[in-house]
Design a protein around this motif. Structure first.
Motif, mmCIF file in Angstrom:
data_model
loop_
_atom_site.group_PDB
_atom_site.id
_atom_site.type_symbol
_atom_site.label_atom_id
_atom_site.label_comp_id
_atom_site.label_asym_id
_atom_site.label_seq_id
_atom_site.Cartn_x
_atom_site.Cartn_y
_atom_site.Cartn_z
ATOM 1 N N GLY A 200 0.788 -1.223 0.000
ATOM 2 C CA GLY A 200 0.000 0.000 0.000
ATOM 3 C C GLY A 200 0.817 1.267 0.000
ATOM 4 N N ILE A 201 2.069 1.197 -0.441
ATOM 5 C CA ILE A 201 2.900 2.410 -0.501
ATOM 6 C C ILE A 201 2.641 3.172 -1.789
ATOM 7 C CG2 ILE A 201 5.278 3.261 -0.541
ATOM 8 C CD1 ILE A 201 6.076 0.909 1.160
ATOM 9 N N VAL A 202 2.523 2.454 -2.906
ATOM 10 C CA VAL A 202 2.238 3.094 -4.196
ATOM 11 C C VAL A 202 1.108 2.335 -4.854
ATOM 12 C CG1 VAL A 202 4.598 3.943 -4.533
ATOM 13 C CG2 VAL A 202 3.972 1.690 -5.374
ATOM 14 N N SER A 203 0.488 2.964 -5.840
ATOM 15 C CA SER A 203 -0.617 2.349 -6.558
ATOM 16 C C SER A 203 -0.113 1.677 -7.824
ATOM 17 C CB SER A 203 -1.663 3.410 -6.918
ATOM 18 O OG SER A 203 -1.082 4.414 -7.743
ATOM 19 N N ALA A 204 -0.919 0.776 -8.355
ATOM 20 C CA ALA A 204 -0.544 0.053 -9.568
ATOM 21 C C ALA A 204 -0.404 0.981 -10.779
ATOM 22 C CB ALA A 204 -1.564 -1.050 -9.839
ATOM 23 N N PRO A 205 -1.310 1.967 -10.978
ATOM 24 C CA PRO A 205 -1.110 2.866 -12.121
ATOM 25 C C PRO A 205 0.216 3.631 -12.064
ATOM 26 C CG PRO A 205 -3.341 3.049 -11.308
ATOM 27 C CD PRO A 205 -2.611 2.213 -10.320
ATOM 28 N N MET A 206 0.648 4.013 -10.853
ATOM 29 C CA MET A 206 1.908 4.742 -10.745
ATOM 30 C C MET A 206 3.084 3.858 -11.150
ATOM 31 S SD MET A 206 3.672 7.348 -10.222
ATOM 32 C CE MET A 206 2.487 8.512 -9.581
ATOM 33 N N VAL A 207 3.049 2.583 -10.747
ATOM 34 C CA VAL A 207 4.114 1.660 -11.146
ATOM 35 C C VAL A 207 4.164 1.519 -12.662
ATOM 36 C CG1 VAL A 207 4.935 -0.725 -11.000
ATOM 37 C CG2 VAL A 207 4.048 0.416 -8.966
ATOM 38 N N MET A 208 2.983 1.449 -13.292
ATOM 39 C CA MET A 208 2.931 1.329 -14.744
ATOM 40 C C MET A 208 3.481 2.590 -15.417
ATOM 41 S SD MET A 208 -0.347 0.660 -17.218
ATOM 42 C CE MET A 208 -0.933 2.328 -16.961
ATOM 43 N N VAL A 209 3.134 3.774 -14.887
ATOM 44 C CA VAL A 209 3.629 5.031 -15.462
ATOM 45 C C VAL A 209 5.147 5.116 -15.352
ATOM 46 C CG1 VAL A 209 3.646 7.538 -15.168
ATOM 47 C CG2 VAL A 209 1.480 6.290 -15.123
ATOM 48 N N VAL A 210 5.689 4.764 -14.186
ATOM 49 C CA VAL A 210 7.139 4.827 -13.993
ATOM 50 C C VAL A 210 7.850 3.808 -14.879
ATOM 51 C CG1 VAL A 210 8.980 4.459 -12.307
ATOM 52 C CG2 VAL A 210 6.948 5.745 -11.652
ATOM 53 N N ALA A 211 7.271 2.620 -15.025
ATOM 54 C CA ALA A 211 7.875 1.605 -15.891
ATOM 55 C C ALA A 211 7.894 2.068 -17.341
ATOM 56 C CB ALA A 211 7.111 0.290 -15.755
ATOM 57 N N MET A 212 6.787 2.665 -17.813
ATOM 58 C CA MET A 212 6.744 3.176 -19.184
ATOM 59 C C MET A 212 7.743 4.313 -19.375
ATOM 60 S SD MET A 212 4.819 1.563 -21.251
ATOM 61 C CE MET A 212 4.779 2.835 -22.513
ATOM 62 N N THR A 213 7.878 5.149 -18.347
ATOM 63 C CA THR A 213 8.848 6.244 -18.427
ATOM 64 C C THR A 213 10.273 5.707 -18.517
ATOM 65 O OG1 THR A 213 7.370 7.633 -17.106
ATOM 66 C CG2 THR A 213 9.662 8.317 -17.285
ATOM 67 N N GLY A 214 10.577 4.687 -17.726
ATOM 68 C CA GLY A 214 11.913 4.107 -17.781
ATOM 69 C C GLY A 214 12.215 3.479 -19.122
ATOM 70 N N ILE A 215 11.240 2.751 -19.697
ATOM 71 C CA ILE A 215 11.436 2.153 -21.019
ATOM 72 C C ILE A 215 11.609 3.233 -22.070
ATOM 73 C CG2 ILE A 215 10.317 0.756 -22.795
ATOM 74 C CD1 ILE A 215 8.987 -0.822 -20.542
ATOM 75 N N ALA A 216 10.836 4.312 -21.959
ATOM 76 C CA ALA A 216 10.933 5.398 -22.936
ATOM 77 C C ALA A 216 12.305 6.061 -22.896
ATOM 78 C CB ALA A 216 9.842 6.433 -22.660
ATOM 79 N N SER A 217 12.895 6.193 -21.706
ATOM 80 C CA SER A 217 14.214 6.837 -21.622
ATOM 81 C C SER A 217 15.296 6.002 -22.295
ATOM 82 C CB SER A 217 14.588 7.075 -20.153
ATOM 83 O OG SER A 217 14.710 5.852 -19.458
ATOM 84 N N PHE A 218 15.081 4.666 -22.391
ATOM 85 C CA PHE A 218 16.056 3.810 -23.078
ATOM 86 C C PHE A 218 16.001 3.981 -24.587
ATOM 87 C CE2 PHE A 218 15.599 1.036 -19.172
ATOM 88 C CZ PHE A 218 16.839 1.379 -18.666
ATOM 89 N N MET A 219 14.968 4.608 -25.105
ATOM 90 C CA MET A 219 14.838 4.804 -26.548
ATOM 91 C C MET A 219 15.750 5.906 -27.064
ATOM 92 S SD MET A 219 12.670 2.789 -28.148
ATOM 93 C CE MET A 219 12.178 3.769 -29.552
ATOM 94 N N ILE A 220 16.248 6.759 -26.192
ATOM 95 C CA ILE A 220 17.140 7.849 -26.621
ATOM 96 C C ILE A 220 18.503 7.247 -26.932
ATOM 97 C CG2 ILE A 220 18.183 10.037 -25.951
ATOM 98 C CD1 ILE A 220 15.822 10.492 -24.091
ATOM 99 N N PRO A 221 19.018 7.394 -28.161
ATOM 100 C CA PRO A 221 20.269 6.722 -28.532
ATOM 101 C C PRO A 221 21.483 7.202 -27.756
ATOM 102 C CG PRO A 221 19.084 7.480 -30.484
ATOM 103 C CD PRO A 221 18.428 8.101 -29.300
#
Length: 511
Positions: free
Chosen positions: A399-420
């Motif tokens: 109960g520290i964080v919500s599931a949508p927040m984990v999904m947003v952070v995961a998508m953000t992390g994957i997106a940052s790997f797209m920068i060459p």
């Protein structure tokens, strides 16, 4: 060192038994004398407590000579065969150094006159031959430096394209460029930077394509660098940047010879340093960091699609958590009712506001990313993936964080790997936190304000005099062929872009 001190040191050559002299930095600027014993006294003082420096004494027909070299930097096998054996066997007379260098079977020799020249040549792997009765010596170029073999750059991999990467040897790196550009118009200007390291730095450019004003500006900035030691081109990059406090890199660092070659053909310059596998490219624009070598080795439609995909994911990497925080905190009416009920239910037991929740998850994700980078390769990837899964699931269940927040952070992390480019990716990751703060304080207005501030900074930023947002601002229609997408080579060659057929524009030098 005082004038009387210098006169006393110079007078050593006239004393039958010179005294031992304390170590003094000014010692290295003294000229060699005709007395070999005096020269040895000065050299022993200069190289005191240097156990890797070898003094090999030779004698032939009552005439003495000394061979000085640094163990580990000089090829001792070639030294024994080409120099020591002829000296000991009397096959090489102790003549004037100018005459001796003509009899030596070596491709490169240099006459040295001062202790400073001896220190420089010995540090580069040369052996120094000093003969009694002559006030000059011979530097014999016999380097033997271990170097890494050429391999594929790990930070810039490609599916299709050359697999060669720069190494830590300066001459290997220049040869990789010369192999691709055989024209004599490819120039290499050498200089030394670092008071103690005396690191060899090379400025690479194509004569007739690179702007003379750009070359003058780069040489001027390099000549003004005053550091004790130059360990990597990253130090040069910091000195060459116009805005030291900008979060964005203003020079492009690459391990790929093909990428550097392509930029040289576009009128840019490359800066190579001994001991670094990364070559600096300047000037660059913000769009240079979204271009990958593979864009030009695949069909142009695929390269264009990848380019737009990177732009989209860079937008997500920069603004994803901020948009989530601002909408959830200030603009709930923008969320569909069904989705809003689901989000509210997942956040029912969460004790923190959305901003604190996002901040905790982003810091945790960055920590996992850094831990995976620093750990050995065998366990680094496993720690990053398993750590993210375990911590994310445990955080949701506790109960520290919500599931949508984990999904947003995961998508953000994957997106940052797209920068060459890794350096530009770090800039995006750092800017994510202040934008989240603006979003938590002012909602979407805060996000818009942060974006405007970043755009204003990018528009005012320059890379060695060139606008950082070129060709958008100032607008140059021809340059859009390599920004909005990857145009076919026929279209690029017809316009003179990236084909080496047109001169690069003269940069506006920063005052």
């Amino acid at each position: 060192m005082t004038h009387s001190r210098i006169k006393r040191l110079i007078s050593l050559s006239q004393q039958p038994n010179p005294p031992v002299i304390p170590i003094d930095p000014a010692l290295q600027h003294l000229a060699l004398s005709k007395r070999l014993y005096s020269n040895l006294q000065l050299l022993h003082e200069m190289y005191a407590d240097c156990t890797d420096v070898v003094f090999h004494e030779c004698r032939y027909d009552n005439q003495s000579a000394v061979l000085l070299y640094i163990d580990g930097l000089t090829n001792t096998e070639e030294l024994d065969r080409q120099v020591l054996k002829p000296l000991v066997e009397g096959m090489l007379d102790f003549l004037n150094p100018e005459d001796m260098r003509q009899k030596l079977a070596l491709s490169s020799t240099t006459i040295v006159h001062t202790l400073a020249e001896i220190a420089l040549q010995a540090g580069e792997g040369s052996a120094i031959l000093l003969v009694d009765g002559h006030e000059q010596g011979i530097a014999l170029c016999l380097p033997s430096v271990e170097k890494r073999s050429i391999s594929e750059p790990s930070a810039e991999p490609v599916v299709r394209g050359p697999r060669e990467g720069f190494v830590e040897s300066l001459r290997v790196n220049t040869s990789l460029l010369r192999k691709r550009l055989k024209s004599p118009r490819l120039k290499f200007k050498s200089m030394k930077i670092g008071r103690f390291s005396q690191t060899n730095v090379v400025l690479a450019y194509i004569e007739g394509i690179a702007s003379p004003s750009l070359l003058d500006e780069v040489e001027k900035r390099l000549s003004q660098i005053n550091v004790e030691g130059l360990l990597d081109t990253a130090i040069l990059e910091e000195y060459l940047e116009t805005n030291k406090y900008s979060p964005f890199p203003q020079l492009l660092a690459s391990e790929r010879p093909d990428l550097v070659t392509a930029n040289l053909l576009e009128g840019r310059v490359g800066i190579i340093a001994e001991g670094s596998p990364f070559v600096l490219i300047a000037p660059v624009s913000v769009f240079s960091f979204f271009q990958s070598s593979e864009d030009y080795y695949q069909r142009f439609m695929y390269g264009t699609a990848l380019r737009w995909l990177r732009y989209f994911f860079a937008f997500i990497a920069l603004l994803g958590p901020s948009l989530y925080v601002s909408i959830l905190s200030f603009h709930q009416e923008m969320i569909p009712s069904t989705l809003m009920l689901s989000v509210a239910q997942s956040r029912d037991q969460i004790p923190f506001p959305a901003f604190v929740e996002a901040l905790l998850m982003e810091i945790t994700f960055e920590g996992l990313r850094e831990a995976g980078t620093r750990l050995p390769k065998q366990v680094g990837a496993a720690v990053s993936i398993v750590g993210a899964l375990v911590i994310g699931q445990a955080a949701i269940q506790s109960g520290i964080v919500s599931a949508p927040m984990v999904m947003v952070v995961a998508m953000t992390g994957i997106a940052s790997f797209m920068i060459p480019n890794h350096a530009f990716g770090i800039s995006v990751r750092l800017l994510r936190f202040p934008i989240m703060f603006f979003a938590a304080c002012f909602g979407l207005l805060g996000v818009i304000l942060a974006v405007l501030l970043i755009n204003n900074h990018l528009l005012s930023l320059r890379s060695l005099g060139e606008p950082y947002f070129e060709p958008i601002a100032p607008f140059k229609r021809a340059g859009l062929q390599d920004v909005l997408g990857r145009a076919p080579y026929q279209a690029r060659d017809a316009s003179g872009e990236a084909s080496g057929t047109g001169d690069a524009p003269a940069p506006q030098v920063d005052k």
